[in-house]
Design a protein around this motif. Sequence first.
Motif, PDB file in Angstrom:
ATOM      1  N   TYR A  22       0.850  -1.180   0.000  1.00  0.00           N
ATOM      2  CA  TYR A  22       0.000   0.000   0.000  1.00  0.00           C
ATOM      3  C   TYR A  22       0.893   1.239   0.000  1.00  0.00           C
ATOM      4  N   ASP A  23       0.398   2.305  -0.639  1.00  0.00           N
ATOM      5  CA  ASP A  23       1.078   3.600  -0.634  1.00  0.00           C
ATOM      6  C   ASP A  23       0.144   4.614   0.006  1.00  0.00           C
ATOM      7  N   LEU A  24       0.545   5.139   1.156  1.00  0.00           N
ATOM      8  CA  LEU A  24      -0.264   6.107   1.885  1.00  0.00           C
ATOM      9  C   LEU A  24       0.220   7.511   1.530  1.00  0.00           C
ATOM     10  N   LYS A  25      -0.563   8.230   0.767  1.00  0.00           N
ATOM     11  CA  LYS A  25      -0.147   9.520   0.233  1.00  0.00           C
ATOM     12  C   LYS A  25      -0.350  10.635   1.241  1.00  0.00           C
ATOM     13  N   HIS A  26       0.634  11.556   1.305  1.00  0.00           N
ATOM     14  CA  HIS A  26       0.564  12.750   2.127  1.00  0.00           C
ATOM     15  C   HIS A  26       0.818  13.966   1.239  1.00  0.00           C
ATOM     16  N   THR A  27       0.610  15.144   1.799  1.00  0.00           N
ATOM     17  CA  THR A  27       0.812  16.367   1.019  1.00  0.00           C
ATOM     18  C   THR A  27       2.211  16.932   1.164  1.00  0.00           C
ATOM     19  N   ARG A  28       2.924  16.541   2.220  1.00  0.00           N
ATOM     20  CA  ARG A  28       4.298  17.022   2.416  1.00  0.00           C
ATOM     21  C   ARG A  28       5.142  15.883   2.973  1.00  0.00           C
ATOM     22  N   VAL A  29       6.362  16.217   3.383  1.00  0.00           N
ATOM     23  CA  VAL A  29       7.303  15.224   3.896  1.00  0.00           C
ATOM     24  C   VAL A  29       6.713  14.519   5.115  1.00  0.00           C
ATOM     25  N   VAL A  30       6.912  13.205   5.182  1.00  0.00           N
ATOM     26  CA  VAL A  30       6.428  12.400   6.309  1.00  0.00           C
ATOM     27  C   VAL A  30       7.597  12.182   7.271  1.00  0.00           C
ATOM     28  N   ASN A  31       7.480  12.720   8.485  1.00  0.00           N
ATOM     29  CA  ASN A  31       8.556  12.605   9.472  1.00  0.00           C
ATOM     30  C   ASN A  31       8.642  11.218  10.095  1.00  0.00           C
ATOM     31  N   SER A  32       7.497  10.573  10.298  1.00  0.00           N
ATOM     32  CA  SER A  32       7.492   9.264  10.963  1.00  0.00           C
ATOM     33  C   SER A  32       6.225   8.513  10.614  1.00  0.00           C
ATOM     34  N   ALA A  33       6.293   7.195  10.735  1.00  0.00           N
ATOM     35  CA  ALA A  33       5.135   6.320  10.527  1.00  0.00           C
ATOM     36  C   ALA A  33       5.324   5.088  11.403  1.00  0.00           C
ATOM     37  N   TYR A  34       4.299   4.770  12.227  1.00  0.00           N
ATOM     38  CA  TYR A  34       4.404   3.670  13.182  1.00  0.00           C
ATOM     39  C   TYR A  34       3.137   2.824  13.161  1.00  0.00           C
ATOM     40  N   PHE A  35       3.331   1.492  13.261  1.00  0.00           N
ATOM     41  CA  PHE A  35       2.216   0.600  13.552  1.00  0.00           C
ATOM     42  C   PHE A  35       1.849   0.746  15.024  1.00  0.00           C
ATOM     43  N   SER A  36       0.596   0.425  15.353  1.00  0.00           N
ATOM     44  CA  SER A  36       0.193   0.435  16.760  1.00  0.00           C
ATOM     45  C   SER A  36       0.967  -0.638  17.520  1.00  0.00           C
ATOM     46  N   PRO A  37       1.305  -0.393  18.790  1.00  0.00           N
ATOM     47  CA  PRO A  37       2.292  -1.235  19.480  1.00  0.00           C
ATOM     48  C   PRO A  37       1.808  -2.609  19.908  1.00  0.00           C
ATOM     49  N   ILE A  38       0.495  -2.846  20.024  1.00  0.00           N
ATOM     50  CA  ILE A  38      -0.004  -4.122  20.543  1.00  0.00           C
ATOM     51  C   ILE A  38      -0.545  -5.009  19.428  1.00  0.00           C
ATOM     52  N   SER A  39      -1.509  -4.513  18.687  1.00  0.00           N
ATOM     53  CA  SER A  39      -2.117  -5.326  17.625  1.00  0.00           C
ATOM     54  C   SER A  39      -1.428  -5.153  16.281  1.00  0.00           C
ATOM     55  N   GLY A  40      -0.801  -4.001  16.071  1.00  0.00           N
ATOM     56  CA  GLY A  40      -0.141  -3.733  14.806  1.00  0.00           C
ATOM     57  C   GLY A  40      -1.095  -3.461  13.664  1.00  0.00           C
ATOM     58  N   THR A  41      -2.368  -3.190  13.944  1.00  0.00           N
ATOM     59  CA  THR A  41      -3.353  -2.975  12.881  1.00  0.00           C
ATOM     60  C   THR A  41      -3.569  -1.499  12.565  1.00  0.00           C
ATOM     61  N   LYS A  42      -3.185  -0.610  13.457  1.00  0.00           N
ATOM     62  CA  LYS A  42      -3.352   0.824  13.215  1.00  0.00           C
ATOM     63  C   LYS A  42      -2.036   1.431  12.717  1.00  0.00           C
ATOM     64  N   ILE A  43      -2.153   2.603  12.118  1.00  0.00           N
ATOM     65  CA  ILE A  43      -0.980   3.340  11.633  1.00  0.00           C
ATOM     66  C   ILE A  43      -1.119   4.792  12.054  1.00  0.00           C
ATOM     67  N   LEU A  44      -0.029   5.368  12.549  1.00  0.00           N
ATOM     68  CA  LEU A  44       0.028   6.778  12.932  1.00  0.00           C
ATOM     69  C   LEU A  44       1.195   7.428  12.203  1.00  0.00           C
ATOM     70  N   THR A  45       0.928   8.509  11.466  1.00  0.00           N
ATOM     71  CA  THR A  45       1.980   9.213  10.736  1.00  0.00           C
ATOM     72  C   THR A  45       2.026  10.676  11.158  1.00  0.00           C
ATOM     73  N   THR A  46       3.203  11.269  11.035  1.00  0.00           N
ATOM     74  CA  THR A  46       3.422  12.686  11.310  1.00  0.00           C
ATOM     75  C   THR A  46       3.983  13.328  10.054  1.00  0.00           C
ATOM     76  N   SER A  47       3.283  14.337   9.541  1.00  0.00           N
ATOM     77  CA  SER A  47       3.694  14.996   8.307  1.00  0.00           C
ATOM     78  C   SER A  47       4.001  16.464   8.579  1.00  0.00           C
ATOM     79  N   GLN A  48       4.805  17.054   7.683  1.00  0.00           N
ATOM     80  CA  GLN A  48       5.207  18.452   7.839  1.00  0.00           C
ATOM     81  C   GLN A  48       4.074  19.418   7.522  1.00  0.00           C
ATOM     82  N   ASP A  49       2.912  18.955   7.124  1.00  0.00           N
ATOM     83  CA  ASP A  49       1.785  19.841   6.849  1.00  0.00           C
ATOM     84  C   ASP A  49       0.938  20.090   8.091  1.00  0.00           C
ATOM     85  N   ASN A  50       1.530  19.877   9.272  1.00  0.00           N
ATOM     86  CA  ASN A  50       0.822  20.072  10.547  1.00  0.00           C
ATOM     87  C   ASN A  50      -0.366  19.135  10.688  1.00  0.00           C
ATOM     88  N   ARG A  51      -0.183  17.899  10.256  1.00  0.00           N
ATOM     89  CA  ARG A  51      -1.240  16.913  10.367  1.00  0.00           C
ATOM     90  C   ARG A  51      -0.714  15.610  10.972  1.00  0.00           C
TER      91      ARG A  51
END
Length: 556
Positions: free
Chosen positions: A350-379
């Motif tokens: 899968y390719d998860l598109k953002h509008t600017r540079v992505v600083n980090s991306a992590y799976f959720s720590p227990i189940s690994g089914t969620k994703i949390l990303t931090t982008s330079q567009d303040n999102r």
Amino acid sequence: MAPVTPRTAFPKVLIERDSDSEQSSSEEEEEKLDEEEEEEEVGVSTANEKTEKLELGSDANRKGKAPITISLKKVCKVCKKPGHEAGFKGAAYIDCPMKPCFLCKMPGHTTLTCPHRVSTEHGVVPAPRRKACKPLEYVFERQLRPSLPSIKPKYVIPDQVNCAVIRYHSRRITCLEFHPTKNNILLSGDKKGQLGVWDFGKVYEKVVYGNIHSCLVNNMRFNPTNDCMVYSASSDGTISCTDLETGISSSPLNLNPDGWQGPNTWKMLNGMDINSEKGLVLVADSFGFLHMVDIRSNNRSGDAILIHKKGKVVGIHCNPIQPDIFLTCGNDHFARIWDLRQIEAGSSLYDLKHTRVVNSAYFSPISGTKILTTSQDNRLRVWDSIFGNVDSPSREIVHSHDFNRHLTPFKAEWDPKDPSESLAVVGRYISENYNGAALHPIDFIDTSTGQLVAEVMDPNITTISPVNKLHPRDDILATGSSRSLFIWKPKEKSELVEEKDEQKIVVCGKAEKKRGKKNGNISDESDDEGFMSKSKKSKSKKTEWKLSRCTTKDNR
């Protein structure tokens, strides 16, 4: 005799000063300056805009040379146009009228009146409503979601400084990592390439290894089979395997064996993680290639694979349940999901598109089914399930972290102890006014709703805190702010040396003398100006910073 060269005329110089700009420090200096200008017969003319022009070298026009203009008018640092200013003034951020809101990137209002600043959950994009077409989605929504526990209560949020080391590193801190088995051991890397080991249970026990890397340490991971060995990736293009007891390190991977050959060939290593099942260290460079190192032989394994076509890969994270599935993010505005068992160029799941540079991306720590990303567009973007629709995020949370020049990039990370996999921690860039002090809080956000659960701050910490790490077992938060380290604990668990009405930081160890800006890095020195100014104010109020030992309870 030396050859005689024709004397060139000094070019015409025009000094323009805005009427609203700051004048000299005293009126006497202004009068003296005016008298000197009159004695030197310098022509001064006042225009309708109340600007002063100082003309030197009257024969410059005769020679046909263009005059040199030195402008002292107000110039905006954002749009580079005169007449207005933008940026921070104290704790308030002034927006450029030519640009949209700095926080939410939307036009029509300023940062001071932005609705997202008042409430973080304002404007959170909800998950799209659609029919459940897959059995896994149906089971998750009808059976698993109702049984998920609620987010951890607010009273266990680490919100009070328990101990600290001021100016522990010689340059700004870039990454943190807790020891996997010893609760009181914290590792830290800095911009100079040093590796610090600190026992915050016995605050005075700390050591810094300066021979690990030659420049910035971007990531650290412990060897899953030997917790005395730690792997670190650096911008010098090397991976180091360091023995924490002796400080001896080896380099299983060096992408720049011939040294500096120019910026087009110099490779930097940024994102790194370890696949514990296969015993591989996964690391990516600044040209978008993935490299692998075998932990057992400490040698390179296989060839490099292109995973991001444009720019560097800044983050890699292996799924906690299925390590062969890993997540990458980079400067090409994408976060990508890969399968190590069938990886090749362009084979992302899968390719998860953002509008600017992505600083980090992590799976959720227990189940690994969620994703949390931090982008330079303040999102902050959240995907609730990797088994569902990943074309668009389930939520977008507006948060202030759009700045990484002279700063370590902000990265939102999950709380590894939260059973609901909803709590995340991230530092805030825009400062807030707290009783007259401009402070940069550390935010705890409920990613399921976008609500701000808690904002952690201390009046003595006036610098920005972009590096934050939550303890995997205890309710402890480690923060790297400039060159200093702070340990936060909940109020009922914090044991301060001396309780007073004013909140104090327990400073441990001797602070280094501040280096001159000629030899040091300007950005790092600017980070510490908050500490210097705060310490001067504290002396004027006869407030003492304690140099003492913190006592803590025995580990459970």
